[in-house]
Design an enzyme around this catalytic site. Structure first.
Site, PDB file in Angstrom:
ATOM      1  N   GLU A 209       0.874  -1.174   0.000  1.00 56.34           N
ATOM      2  CA  GLU A 209       0.000   0.000   0.000  1.00 56.34           C
ATOM      3  C   GLU A 209       0.909   1.222   0.000  1.00 56.34           C
ATOM      4  OE1 GLU A 209      -3.076  -0.167  -0.516  1.00 56.34           O
ATOM      5  OE2 GLU A 209      -3.396  -2.307  -0.179  1.00 56.34           O
ATOM      6  N   GLU A 332       5.136  12.985  -4.695  1.00 53.99           N
ATOM      7  CA  GLU A 332       4.044  13.154  -3.743  1.00 53.99           C
ATOM      8  C   GLU A 332       4.428  14.184  -2.687  1.00 53.99           C
ATOM      9  OE1 GLU A 332       1.149  10.387  -0.899  1.00 53.99           O
ATOM     10  OE2 GLU A 332       2.999   9.547  -1.728  1.00 53.99           O
TER      11      GLU A 332
END
Length: 455
Positions: A209, A332
């Site tokens: 994840e 990010e």
């Protein structure tokens, strides 16, 4: 703590069958639920000590979400565990065929610092539900929470069932050397590659994840006031330190100014009493992350906000003018900085998004169902929302996971049970009939009959 001994202890515990039957799994889920509910205050205080997360955010995103997940498993576990009866085929007739859901064994769960309770215990629910033993490795970046998890779990669970191992990179490396039956990792793509490489050496299945630059798209027909509220709600939770936070906004050029004006109004309403880290707003987790964000801020064209204070690790939610080539658009952000880009042609926007690494989430704000279908069909991303942000994580009926560089595999609800289970296929046949033609020696007549029957 000798990690090899902890691992062997868990393997032996699992081999004795201590985790397999429904009543044991149910009891362990209930025990975990009581542990969380009875120590809610201690957990929330630990998270606040680590990076100043307000109590309401800790309760709603760390405590409630895991309790809700446990309740969902308790309600459905017995049904999930039942063998699935499937049909036969002409080749295997007569037979009865079932798929048994079996636990994998001993699993490693490596949690993340930004939601140190949720991202450690949420996958644990699935591991328990599926009948495994588990070793947890909480993030060392949130040391108070890591310590609380170790202390409280060791009081409630046999270490053969659940063990918490604390430490930094060396500890994680040693854990990755053990022959686990499954590794579940939440964190950055960079570390995810390290985990996957180590797992590949021993052919250990992994769920990763990860993250990515999750876009929010505001089309010209959207309700701009609602868009601004929902996008900034998703961005300001945990001061943007969320893997599915809107990372940037691509807004149609015709409504750009309106969206910026509404964003200013929304932030002024959300924080009308100013920002109070630990009270109504979260700090940046440490100086290293603060410096990284401050460097991005210093290179950017600020439209609104931009105040920061290293002494208390505070960075204000900030609207930034950007384009696709801006430095802030390369990786990010993982913080409260929001680049704003514009587009006019949806097809061009789709191409831009397709050319970038696949994000963990995408949020589209529009009334245009044709555009909605195009975005869902043509743009790769893990999951997302139409006219909302982040809330898809709250539905246990939806799998949560990434694609490509944002991860592999999924969990939540039954998908967690499936992630930590394996399917064992069993076919059962009676002793009769047992026709001779299936056995050697074979001749041309048997081949001819076979083709007639089975072709």
């Amino acid at each position: 703590m000798n990690i090899e001994q902890v691992f062997e202890n868990q393997k032996n515990f699992f081999r004795k069958g201590n985790t397999r039957n429904f009543e044991v799994r149910k009891a362990n889920l209930e025990k975990l639920r009581d542990l969380i509910a009875n120590n809610e205050k201690e957990f929330c205080e630990a998270v606040k000590a680590d990076f100043g997360k307000p109590y309401f955010e800790s309760f709603s995103t760390e405590i409630y979400t895991v309790l809700h997940e446990i309740d969902y498993h308790l309600k459905n576990l017995k049904k999930w565990m039942e063998p699935e009866t499937v049909g036969s085929s002409i080749v295997t007739f007569p037979s009865r065929n079932k798929i048994y859901k079996q636990p994998l064994g001993t699993v490693l769960i490596i949690g993340a610092w930004n939601y140190p309770i949720h991202l450690t215990l949420m996958p644990l629910v699935g591991a328990i539900s599926a009948g495994n033993t588990a070793i947890l490795k909480p993030s060392e970046i949130a040391p108070e929470t890591s310590s609380a998890l170790k202390s409280l779990i060791s009081e409630s669970f046999d270490t053969g069932m659940i063990a918490v191992v604390e430490g930094a990179v060396d500890t994680t490396t040693e854990l990755l050397n053990q022959p686990f039956d499954k590794i579940f990792f939440t964190g950055s793509s960079r570390v995810g590659k390290i985990v996957m490489k180590a797992a590949a050496e021993q052919l250990i299945p992994v769920t990763l994840e990860l993250g990515g630059k999750s876009p929010a798209i505001v089309h010209e027909d959207a309700d701009i006031e609602v868009c601004a509220r929902r996008i900034w709600w998703g961005k300001t939770i945990n001061a943007g330190q969320t893997c599915v936070a809107p990372d940037f906004v691509a807004v149609h050029k015709s409504v750009r100014n309106e969206f910026i004006d509404q964003s200013k109004n929304v932030l002024s309403q959300f924080f009308r009493d100013d920002y109070h880290p630990g009270g109504n707003y979260t700090k940046i987790v440490n100086e290293s992350h603060f410096d990284r964000l401050q460097n991005l801020l210093d290179q950017s064209e600020v439209i609104f906000g931009g105040i920061s204070n290293k002494e208390n690790l505070f960075i204000e939610p900030t609207i930034i003018q950007a384009d696709w080539g801006s430095e802030i658009m390369q990786d990010e952000i993982f913080g409260p900085l929001m680049p704003i880009l514009t587009y006019s042609d949806p097809s061009e926007l789709i191409e831009r998004l397709r050319d970038r690494p696949s994000p963990l989430a995408l949020y589209l704000f529009t009334k245009d169902t044709e555009l909605e279908e195009r975005i869902i069909d043509e743009v790769p991303f893990g999951g997302g929302c139409i006219n909302e942000t982040v809330q898809h994580l709250g539905n246990p009926n939806l799998p949560f996971g990434g694609v490509g560089s944002s991860g592999m595999g999924s969990y939540h609800g039954k998908y967690s049970f499936d992630t930590f289970s394996r399917n064992k296929s069993i076919m059962k046949k009676p002793f009769w009939p047992d026709p001779d033609f299936r056995y050697p020696p074979y001749d041309d007549m048997i081949v001819s009959w076979f083709k007639r029957i089975f072709s």
